[in-house]
Design a protein around this motif. Structure first.
Motif, PDB file in Angstrom:
ATOM      1  N   UNK A  54       0.819  -1.203   0.000  1.00 47.07           N
ATOM      2  CA  UNK A  54       0.000   0.000   0.000  1.00 47.07           C
ATOM      3  C   UNK A  54       0.856   1.256   0.000  1.00 47.07           C
ATOM      4  N   UNK A  55       2.071   1.185  -0.485  1.00 51.42           N
ATOM      5  CA  UNK A  55       2.957   2.341  -0.523  1.00 51.42           C
ATOM      6  C   UNK A  55       2.494   3.309  -1.598  1.00 51.42           C
TER       7      UNK A  55
ATOM      8  N   UNK B 241       4.050   2.904   3.462  1.00 47.23           N
ATOM      9  CA  UNK B 241       2.647   2.985   3.853  1.00 47.23           C
ATOM     10  C   UNK B 241       2.495   3.915   5.058  1.00 47.23           C
ATOM     11  N   UNK B 242       1.546   4.818   4.996  1.00 45.91           N
ATOM     12  CA  UNK B 242       1.190   5.760   6.069  1.00 45.91           C
ATOM     13  C   UNK B 242       2.181   6.896   6.291  1.00 45.91           C
TER      14      UNK B 242
ATOM     15  N   UNK C 283       6.281  -3.655   0.428  1.00 46.33           N
ATOM     16  CA  UNK C 283       6.010  -2.952  -0.820  1.00 46.33           C
ATOM     17  C   UNK C 283       7.101  -3.290  -1.816  1.00 46.33           C
ATOM     18  N   UNK C 284       6.697  -3.593  -3.049  1.00 49.70           N
ATOM     19  CA  UNK C 284       7.613  -3.927  -4.133  1.00 49.70           C
ATOM     20  C   UNK C 284       7.542  -2.842  -5.195  1.00 49.70           C
TER      21      UNK C 284
ATOM     22  N   UNK D 144      14.454  -3.918  -9.529  1.00 52.32           N
ATOM     23  CA  UNK D 144      13.391  -4.091  -8.550  1.00 52.32           C
ATOM     24  C   UNK D 144      13.934  -3.865  -7.147  1.00 52.32           C
ATOM     25  N   UNK D 145      13.095  -3.398  -6.272  1.00 54.34           N
ATOM     26  CA  UNK D 145      13.456  -3.250  -4.872  1.00 54.34           C
ATOM     27  C   UNK D 145      12.194  -3.319  -4.037  1.00 54.34           C
ATOM     28  N   UNK D 146      12.370  -3.650  -2.767  1.00 50.36           N
ATOM     29  CA  UNK D 146      11.217  -3.752  -1.882  1.00 50.36           C
ATOM     30  C   UNK D 146      11.653  -3.482  -0.452  1.00 50.36           C
ATOM     31  N   UNK D 147      10.676  -3.149   0.368  1.00 45.92           N
ATOM     32  CA  UNK D 147      10.939  -3.056   1.804  1.00 45.92           C
ATOM     33  C   UNK D 147       9.924  -3.941   2.494  1.00 45.92           C
ATOM     34  N   UNK D 148      10.306  -4.405   3.669  1.00 45.79           N
ATOM     35  CA  UNK D 148       9.358  -5.170   4.475  1.00 45.79           C
ATOM     36  C   UNK D 148       9.620  -4.919   5.945  1.00 45.79           C
TER      37      UNK D 148
END
Length: 106
Positions: A6-7, A22-23, A34-35, A87-91
Motif C-alpha cells: 500500500x505504498x 505505507x502511512x 512494498x515492491x 526491482x526493490x522492496x521493503x518489508x
C-alpha cells in the motif's frame, strides 16, 4: 511503478517520481511489504529514511539497507543509480514500527 503493498507513488512538480512507505509520515504497519520496479535509469535522493534497526529493511538489487539507509559496509542508498527494470522492496516485521521512508528519484 508500485507492484504490491500500500505504498504511495507520487509525481512532484519537477515530474520526478517519489515513493514512500505505507502511512508516511506516520508509522508504517507491522508485516508491511512494498515492491517497486524502476521504469527508467534514475538516481536515488533520500528525503527521509527511518526503519526499525536490525529488523525492517529495504532490499535493492543484491543490497540490503538498514534503519538509516546504509548497508553493512557503510554504502549509503543516497545517490545510488537505479536502472530500468531494477526491482526493490521493503518489508517490516511484526513488532516495532517507525516513520518509514520517502525517496525521490532524479
Amino acid at each position: 511503478t508500485k507492484t504490491a503493498g500500500a505504498c504511495a507513488v507520487f509525481l512532484n512538480e519537477a515530474l520526478n517520481t517519489c515513493i514512500q512507505s505505507t502511512n508516511f509520515p506516520l508509522s508504517y504497519p507491522n508485516g508491511d511489504r512494498c515492491d517497486f520496479v524502476s521504469n527508467a535509469a534514475l538516481s536515488i535522493s533520500l528525503v527521509f529514511f527511518e526503519l526499525e534497526a536490525g529488523y525492517d529493511k529495504l532490499y535493492f538489487d543484491t543490497n540490503v539497507y538498514d534503519s538509516a539507509g546504509v548497508q553493512e559496509d557503510g554504502l549509503s542508498l543516497n545517490l545510488q543509480t537505479v536502472s530500468s527494470g531494477d526491482t526493490f522492496y521493503y518489508k517490516s516485521d511484526n513488532s516495532v514500527t517507525k516513520k518509514g521512508f520517502h525517496i525521490c528519484f532524479v
